[in-house]
Enzyme design. Structure first.
Site, PDB file in Angstrom:
ATOM      1  N   GLY A 118       6.842  11.781   4.108  1.00  0.00           N
ATOM      2  CA  GLY A 118       5.770  10.786   3.987  1.00  0.00           C
ATOM      3  C   GLY A 118       6.296   9.374   4.094  1.00  0.00           C
ATOM      4  N   ARG A 119       6.431   8.708   2.929  1.00  0.00           N
ATOM      5  CA  ARG A 119       6.781   7.276   2.912  1.00  0.00           C
ATOM      6  C   ARG A 119       7.953   6.882   3.819  1.00  0.00           C
ATOM      7  NH1 ARG A 119       5.253   7.956  -2.701  1.00  0.00           N
ATOM      8  NH2 ARG A 119       3.656   6.470  -3.343  1.00  0.00           N
ATOM      9  N   ILE A 171      -0.801  10.450   6.515  1.00  0.00           N
ATOM     10  CA  ILE A 171      -0.719   9.124   5.888  1.00  0.00           C
ATOM     11  C   ILE A 171      -1.806   8.264   6.524  1.00  0.00           C
ATOM     12  CG2 ILE A 171       0.692   7.056   5.599  1.00  0.00           C
ATOM     13  CD1 ILE A 171       2.272   9.036   4.176  1.00  0.00           C
ATOM     14  N   GLY A 172      -2.673   7.712   5.678  1.00  0.00           N
ATOM     15  CA  GLY A 172      -3.814   6.938   6.183  1.00  0.00           C
ATOM     16  C   GLY A 172      -3.468   5.514   6.593  1.00  0.00           C
ATOM     17  N   LYS A 176      -3.958  21.243   0.046  1.00  0.00           N
ATOM     18  CA  LYS A 176      -2.931  20.245  -0.313  1.00  0.00           C
ATOM     19  C   LYS A 176      -3.236  19.669  -1.696  1.00  0.00           C
ATOM     20  CE  LYS A 176      -0.843  15.944   1.495  1.00  0.00           C
ATOM     21  NZ  LYS A 176      -1.355  14.794   0.770  1.00  0.00           N
ATOM     22  N   ARG A 196      13.474  12.676   0.613  1.00  0.00           N
ATOM     23  CA  ARG A 196      14.119  11.473   1.162  1.00  0.00           C
ATOM     24  C   ARG A 196      15.349  11.755   2.003  1.00  0.00           C
ATOM     25  NH1 ARG A 196       9.894  10.389  -0.188  1.00  0.00           N
ATOM     26  NH2 ARG A 196       9.126   8.848  -1.677  1.00  0.00           N
ATOM     27  N   TYR A 206       0.832  -1.209   0.000  1.00  0.00           N
ATOM     28  CA  TYR A 206       0.000   0.000   0.000  1.00  0.00           C
ATOM     29  C   TYR A 206       0.869   1.263   0.000  1.00  0.00           C
ATOM     30  CZ  TYR A 206      -3.979   2.981   0.482  1.00  0.00           C
ATOM     31  OH  TYR A 206      -4.916   3.944   0.225  1.00  0.00           O
ATOM     32  N   TYR A 222     -10.256  14.847   4.475  1.00  0.00           N
ATOM     33  CA  TYR A 222     -10.933  14.378   3.272  1.00  0.00           C
ATOM     34  C   TYR A 222     -12.355  14.852   3.488  1.00  0.00           C
ATOM     35  CZ  TYR A 222      -7.152  11.647   1.292  1.00  0.00           C
ATOM     36  OH  TYR A 222      -5.979  11.277   0.698  1.00  0.00           O
ATOM     37  N   THR A 227      -7.186  18.207   1.579  1.00  0.00           N
ATOM     38  CA  THR A 227      -6.612  17.518   0.416  1.00  0.00           C
ATOM     39  C   THR A 227      -7.586  17.583  -0.752  1.00  0.00           C
ATOM     40  OG1 THR A 227      -5.353  16.100   1.875  1.00  0.00           O
ATOM     41  CG2 THR A 227      -5.642  15.327  -0.390  1.00  0.00           C
ATOM     42  N   SER A 253       6.220  15.232  -1.418  1.00  0.00           N
ATOM     43  CA  SER A 253       6.392  14.304  -2.545  1.00  0.00           C
ATOM     44  C   SER A 253       7.848  14.194  -2.977  1.00  0.00           C
ATOM     45  CB  SER A 253       5.508  14.658  -3.748  1.00  0.00           C
ATOM     46  OG  SER A 253       4.134  14.665  -3.347  1.00  0.00           O
ATOM     47  N   SER A 305      -4.488  12.078   9.508  1.00  0.00           N
ATOM     48  CA  SER A 305      -5.311  11.924   8.307  1.00  0.00           C
ATOM     49  C   SER A 305      -6.763  11.635   8.680  1.00  0.00           C
ATOM     50  CB  SER A 305      -4.753  10.759   7.485  1.00  0.00           C
ATOM     51  OG  SER A 305      -5.707  10.320   6.548  1.00  0.00           O
ATOM     52  N   ARG A 313       0.559   9.266  -6.289  1.00  0.00           N
ATOM     53  CA  ARG A 313      -0.484   8.240  -6.106  1.00  0.00           C
ATOM     54  C   ARG A 313      -1.806   8.653  -6.737  1.00  0.00           C
ATOM     55  NH1 ARG A 313       0.840   4.894  -1.759  1.00  0.00           N
ATOM     56  NH2 ARG A 313      -1.241   4.705  -0.846  1.00  0.00           N
ATOM     57  N   HIS A 345       0.760  14.137  -4.170  1.00  0.00           N
ATOM     58  CA  HIS A 345       0.223  13.047  -3.339  1.00  0.00           C
ATOM     59  C   HIS A 345       1.172  11.828  -3.439  1.00  0.00           C
ATOM     60  CE1 HIS A 345      -3.695  11.920  -1.280  1.00  0.00           C
ATOM     61  NE2 HIS A 345      -3.049  10.785  -1.247  1.00  0.00           N
TER      62      HIS A 345
HETATM   63  C1  FMN Z   1       0.440   5.049   2.199  1.00  0.00           C
HETATM   64  C2  FMN Z   1       0.071   6.477   1.986  1.00  0.00           C
HETATM   65  C3  FMN Z   1      -1.113   6.969   2.507  1.00  0.00           C
HETATM   66  C4  FMN Z   1      -1.445   8.310   2.329  1.00  0.00           C
HETATM   67  N1  FMN Z   1      -2.583   8.783   2.909  1.00  0.00           N
HETATM   68  C5  FMN Z   1      -2.895  10.091   2.769  1.00  0.00           C
HETATM   69  C6  FMN Z   1      -4.030  10.617   3.416  1.00  0.00           C
HETATM   70  O1  FMN Z   1      -4.730   9.930   4.131  1.00  0.00           O
HETATM   71  N2  FMN Z   1      -4.311  11.935   3.228  1.00  0.00           N
HETATM   72  C7  FMN Z   1      -3.528  12.746   2.427  1.00  0.00           C
HETATM   73  O2  FMN Z   1      -3.834  13.919   2.273  1.00  0.00           O
HETATM   74  N3  FMN Z   1      -2.442  12.271   1.832  1.00  0.00           N
HETATM   75  C8  FMN Z   1      -2.103  10.964   1.995  1.00  0.00           C
HETATM   76  N4  FMN Z   1      -0.973  10.489   1.411  1.00  0.00           N
HETATM   77  C9  FMN Z   1      -0.091  11.419   0.677  1.00  0.00           C
HETATM   78  C10 FMN Z   1       0.944  12.048   1.625  1.00  0.00           C
HETATM   79  O3  FMN Z   1       0.356  12.967   2.495  1.00  0.00           O
HETATM   80  C11 FMN Z   1       2.044  12.758   0.837  1.00  0.00           C
HETATM   81  O4  FMN Z   1       1.461  13.675  -0.057  1.00  0.00           O
HETATM   82  C12 FMN Z   1       2.929  11.787   0.074  1.00  0.00           C
HETATM   83  O5  FMN Z   1       3.208  10.658   0.873  1.00  0.00           O
HETATM   84  C13 FMN Z   1       4.220  12.459  -0.353  1.00  0.00           C
HETATM   85  O6  FMN Z   1       5.011  11.591  -1.119  1.00  0.00           O
HETATM   86  P1  FMN Z   1       6.276  10.783  -0.510  1.00  0.00           P
HETATM   87  O7  FMN Z   1       5.791  10.081   0.706  1.00  0.00           O
HETATM   88  O8  FMN Z   1       6.648   9.824  -1.587  1.00  0.00           O
HETATM   89  O9  FMN Z   1       7.333  11.776  -0.212  1.00  0.00           O
HETATM   90  C14 FMN Z   1      -0.610   9.148   1.574  1.00  0.00           C
HETATM   91  C15 FMN Z   1       0.582   8.648   1.045  1.00  0.00           C
HETATM   92  C16 FMN Z   1       0.932   7.331   1.252  1.00  0.00           C
HETATM   93  C17 FMN Z   1       2.255   6.853   0.714  1.00  0.00           C
HETATM   94  O1  173 Z   2      -3.586   6.118  -0.165  1.00  0.00           O
HETATM   95  C1  173 Z   2      -3.615   7.349  -0.203  1.00  0.00           C
HETATM   96  O2  173 Z   2      -2.846   8.012  -0.898  1.00  0.00           O
HETATM   97  C2  173 Z   2      -4.616   8.029   0.569  1.00  0.00           C
HETATM   98  O3  173 Z   2      -4.682   9.206   0.497  1.00  0.00           O
HETATM   99  C3  173 Z   2      -5.532   7.267   1.406  1.00  0.00           C
HETATM  100  C4  173 Z   2      -6.870   7.368   1.185  1.00  0.00           C
HETATM  101  C5  173 Z   2      -7.713   6.618   1.966  1.00  0.00           C
HETATM  102  C6  173 Z   2      -7.248   5.770   2.947  1.00  0.00           C
HETATM  103  C7  173 Z   2      -5.912   5.697   3.157  1.00  0.00           C
HETATM  104  C8  173 Z   2      -5.034   6.441   2.399  1.00  0.00           C
END
Ligand code: FMN
Ligand code: 173
Length: 411
Positions: A352-353, A108-109, A274, A333, A54, A160, A186, A330, A136, A301, A298
């Site tokens: 993030g990641r 991050i969700g 965002k 690292r 994920y 959201y 977002t 985004s 989140s 993604r 994002h």
């Molecule tokens: C697993 C995962 C879940 C994420 N969930 C959300 C979320 O719930 N809400 C949101 O605004 N962005 C979410 N994002 C986006 C992050 O806030 C962020 O924009 C993104 O991770 C940046 O990229 P990077 O982690 O590769 O640097 C998610 C990203 C990942 C990788």
């Molecule tokens: O996966 C994502 O990028 C994200 O924003 C998200 C949305 C819903 C549930 C968990 C993560």
């Protein structure tokens, strides 16, 4: 040694010292790799498969994930020498609050998919390092539980945006009452993108009732769900409640600029948009009374084929950076990435990641190791570049280059 201008040592400054001491004196290497290019691979070996998949996943052929990294690679630092840079002060001010560094944690969700410590682990790591934590709407931990377990540390809330105004108002009021200071809305995810990493294993959390805690614990959502189902609770009917929640927060239709006044009605603190990538949208954010933008893909993604976020940062910072707070995520690292983002106009830089890979490897301690490592690296990078304060990180420190070897974008 770095401080925050208050003669008080900052927590991350101890991290490099502690891993050197443990390694050299005790022969104990760090649990979480310090190599940014190995983190994802280490996490893959240790963490639950569905969680790793994920996090790792990008939309489409992941061309925007590559663009995000290549954008950072194309800028190189031109350092200064014979410029004493100690003690350094990495502190900065965002929305009237002073922070030790410009680094924040991105929303991050579904963090229960990565480690049992979930958001409580990540928020604890952030609080220990005094890094703002963004919760989140798609968290595995509800607002009240998070604040009860981790009362300390600055907190922002990511929305959201539910279709239903009454549910929106209720969530915002809970975030406010529980001390969340900044609202991050977002805008790039009104529906989920084409994501092979989710579609092929048929693994999408919120549809099956995971990562839905903020909604499932909302009194208005619960009442409305009960009205639709003859009195059922989300716990009794997780999948049905998941589908209902999903239809609220990922409704398949985008909001409009006009709708932002709804948020202003229910949130009197700073609001940050965002997912902004165009100069025109950044200007519209100013016109609509917003307080900031996060330039973001994002994490590649959502819109595959979109430009890398660092590629558009300088234009957006030039257009609106003196009117609202421009931030970025985004592809960050390393410490050098943080410096490049700041040099190109970002006032805040979100991780993030890497942090959630750290969480997957070693829970709260792993998340903390990753954040502290990036901060320590940023501190050194500033020093070697000739920057003593954040204000010294100017665009003139960078040069845009293009090496043929950079066609491969390591994560
Ligand atoms: C697993 C995962 C879940 C994420 N969930 C959300 C979320 O719930 N809400 C949101 O605004 N962005 C979410 N994002 C986006 C992050 O806030 C962020 O924009 C993104 O991770 C940046 O990229 P990077 O982690 O590769 O640097 C998610 C990203 C990942 C990788
Ligand atoms: O996966 C994502 O990028 C994200 O924003 C998200 C949305 C819903 C549930 C968990 C993560």
């Amino acid at each position: 040694m770095s401080g925050n201008g208050d003669d008080e040592p900052v927590p991350y400054a101890q991290y490099l010292k502690s891993i050197l001491e443990k390694g050299i004196l005790l022969g104990t290497p760090p649990v979480v790799t310090t190599n940014p290019n190995s983190l994802e691979e280490q996490a893959k070996k240790i963490m639950p498969k569905k969680g790793w998949e994920y996090i790792k996943g990008g939309a489409g052929e992941a061309s925007t994930m590559d663009a995000d990294r290549l954008a950072f690679r194309q800028w190189k630092i031109v350092p200064r020498v014979l410029t004493p840079t100690t003690p350094r002060d990495l502190s900065t001010t965002l929305f009237g609050e002073r922070y030790d560094t410009p680094v924040l944690m991105a929303p991050i969700g579904v963090q229960s998919w990565y480690h049992d410590d979930k958001e409580i682990g990540t928020a604890t790591a952030c609080a220990n390092l005094r890094v703002p934590f963004t919760l989140s709407t798609a968290a595995s931990t509800n607002i009240e539980e998070l604040v009860e377990k981790v009362p300390q540390g600055p907190k922002w809330f990511q929305l959201y945006w539910p279709l239903d105004e009454e549910i929106t108002a209720s969530i915002l009021s809970r975030a406010k009452t529980n001390g969340f200071k900044v609202l991050v809305v977002t805008l790039d995810t009104w529906t989920l993108a084409w994501r092979p990493y989710d579609l092929d294993p048929a693994s999408v959390p919120f549809i099956v009732g995971e990562g839905d805690e903020v909604g499932f614990n909302d009194p208005v959502f619960r009442r409305k769900f009960a009205e639709r189902t003859d009195g059922e609770t989300p716990e009794e009917s997780k999948v049905q409640a998941g589908m209902y929640w999903c239809s609220e927060v990922f409704p398949g239709v985008s909001r409009s600029w006009e709708d932002l006044k709804i948020l202003k009605k229910y949130w009197d603190g700073p609001i940050v948009l965002k997912g902004v990538l165009s100069v025109e949208d950044a200007k519209l954010a100013v016109q609509h009374g917003m307080d900031g933008v996060i330039v973001s893909t994002h994490g590649g993604r959502q819109l595959d084929g979109a430009v890398g976020s660092l590629d558009v940062l300088p234009d957006i910072a030039d257009a609106v950076g003196d009117k609202i707070t421009v931030m970025i995520d985004s592809g960050i690292r390393t410490g050098a990435d943080v410096l490049k983002a700041v040099a190109l106009g970002a006032k805040g830089v979100f991780l993030g990641r890497p942090v959630v890979y750290g969480l997957g490897i070693d829970g709260a301690a792993g998340a903390e190791a990753v954040i502290a490592g990036i901060l320590a690296d940023f501190d050194l990078t500033m020093g070697f570049s000739g920057a003593k304060t954040i204000g010294d990180i100017k665009r003139s420190l960078l040069k845009k280059v293009s090496y043929p070897g950079d066609v491969k974008a390591n994560l």
